[in-house]
Design an enzyme around this catalytic site. Structure first.
Site, short mmCIF file in Angstrom:
data_model
loop_
_atom_site.label_atom_id
_atom_site.label_comp_id
_atom_site.label_asym_id
_atom_site.label_seq_id
_atom_site.Cartn_x
_atom_site.Cartn_y
_atom_site.Cartn_z
NE ARG A 198 -3.83 0.61 2.04
CZ ARG A 198 -5.16 0.74 2.58
NH1 ARG A 198 -5.35 1.52 3.60
NH2 ARG A 198 -6.08 -0.11 2.04
CG HIS B 133 -8.41 -0.10 -2.47
ND1 HIS B 133 -7.69 -1.15 -2.24
CD2 HIS B 133 -8.99 0.44 -1.15
CE1 HIS B 133 -7.81 -1.42 -1.22
NE2 HIS B 133 -8.69 -0.45 -0.45
CD GLN C 102 -13.07 -1.85 -0.64
OE1 GLN C 102 -12.14 -1.84 0.20
NE2 GLN C 102 -14.21 -2.24 -0.42
CG ASP D 246 -13.53 6.41 -0.75
OD1 ASP D 246 -13.82 6.29 0.51
OD2 ASP D 246 -12.66 6.34 -1.26
CB CYS E 122 -14.03 1.08 0.23
SG CYS E 122 -13.36 2.89 0.53
NE ARG F 65 -10.37 -5.20 0.88
CZ ARG F 65 -9.59 -4.17 1.32
NH1 ARG F 65 -10.09 -3.19 1.70
NH2 ARG F 65 -8.43 -4.26 1.01
#
Ligand code: CP
Ligand code: NVA
Length: 296
Positions: free
Chosen positions: A100, A127, A130, A215, A255, A283
């Site tokens: 990340r 991402h 996700q 988001d 998310c 996830r």
């Protein structure tokens, strides 16, 4: 040849479909499927995380393997050791790496220098992990995502870019409603063709949609733009009135982490149409499927 998962375009639509099926199947055998005994995942986190870290670490443990948390603060990466050197060394010690960071290009350099698969655990651009969980959640709920309409409301950020690529790869329609200046990346939109429609009006995007997604308005690293962004996105809050524009059966995704009272009201995220807890749990299952795919 090793495979990486740096964007959703690294896998074919057929491979992605298989991953989602695997994720749904793995959910039923959480602690009894252990194909990765003796395997190690190195996780490099240059930014904070709750879900990504815990799901990869718990996922590796459940599959019989081990996960290793590496922070730039206490590795040589933080003291300037070249990304490629770190990649070469890790590739000789572990079986798979997750990163990340805030730099998709550095992620690609790392992957090119590393002999084992590299997973994008969120970058400035994407991402993809996700989206595996989000698509799994929608498939579990609706049976299939093909031909459905999803409305993304708010910032055209890293998660939005991955939603756009997911629309192309999984065959659904994505409407993105964001203020001018906050569009998803133009090159991403160009790769998605008719699968993604860009608009300014959130109500137009939400009209009859099967799912509404949003988001945060300021992503990690954008904290100094918080005030300016709050003003720019004021008309883009997902509230009960916006949900009412969507189909009666519409669901809400986020998310997480979420800011109640900013991008979404508490009544929506904590309400009956919200699937955010299943989405977060997925996830774990989706990434277990990904780890198995890349390591077997
Ligand atoms: N959604 C997500 O990636 O959460 P974390 O930042 O907690 O990992
Ligand atoms: N867009 C958010 C997602 C966090 C999981 C960020 O990049 O901070």
């Amino acid at each position: 040849m090793k495979r990486d998962f740096l964007t959703l375009l690294d896998f074919s639509p057929a491979e992605l479909e298989t991953l989602i099926e695997q994720a749904i199947a793995l959910k039923r055998v959480r602690h009894t499927h252990r194909p990765l005994v003796g395997r190690t995942l190195a996780m490099i986190f240059e930014k904070s995380s709750t879900r990504t870290r815990v799901s990869f670490e718990a996922g590796m443990a459940q599959l019989g393997g081990h996960a290793l948390f590496l922070s730039p603060r206490d590795t040589q990466l933080g003291r300037g050791e070249p990304v490629e050197d770190t990649a070469r060394v890790l590739g000789r010690m572990v079986d798979i790496v997750m990163i990340r960071n805030d730099d998709q290009q550095a992620l690609e350099q790392f992957a090119a220098a590393c002999d084992v698969p590299v997973i994008n655990g969120l970058s400035d651009r994407y991402h993809p992990c996700q989206l595996l969980a989000d698509v799994q959640t929608l498939v579990e709920h609706f049976g299939s995502i093909s031909g459905r309409t999803v409305a993304w409301i708010g910032d055209g950020n890293n998660v939005c870019n991955s939603f756009a690529l997911a629309a192309r790869q999984f065959g659904f329609q994505l409407r993105v409603a964001c203020p001018e200046g906050f569009d998803p990346d133009a090159d991403v939109l160009a790769q998605c063709g008719d699968a993604v429609e860009l608009m300014r009006d959130p109500e137009q995007a939400a009209e009859g949609a099967d799912a509404i997604v949003t988001d945060v308005w300021a992503s990690m690293g954008q904290e100094s733009e918080q005030a300016q962004r709050m003003a720019a996105f004021a008309a883009y809050q997902v509230d009960d009135a916006l949900m009412a524009k969507a189909a009666d059966h519409a669901v809400f995704l986020h998310c997480l982490p979420a800011h109640r009272g900013e991008e979404v009201t508490a009544s929506v995220i904590d309400g009956p149409q919200s699937l955010v807890w299943a989405e977060a749990e997925n996830r774990l299952h989706a990434q277990k499927a990904l780890l198995c795919f890349l390591l077997q």
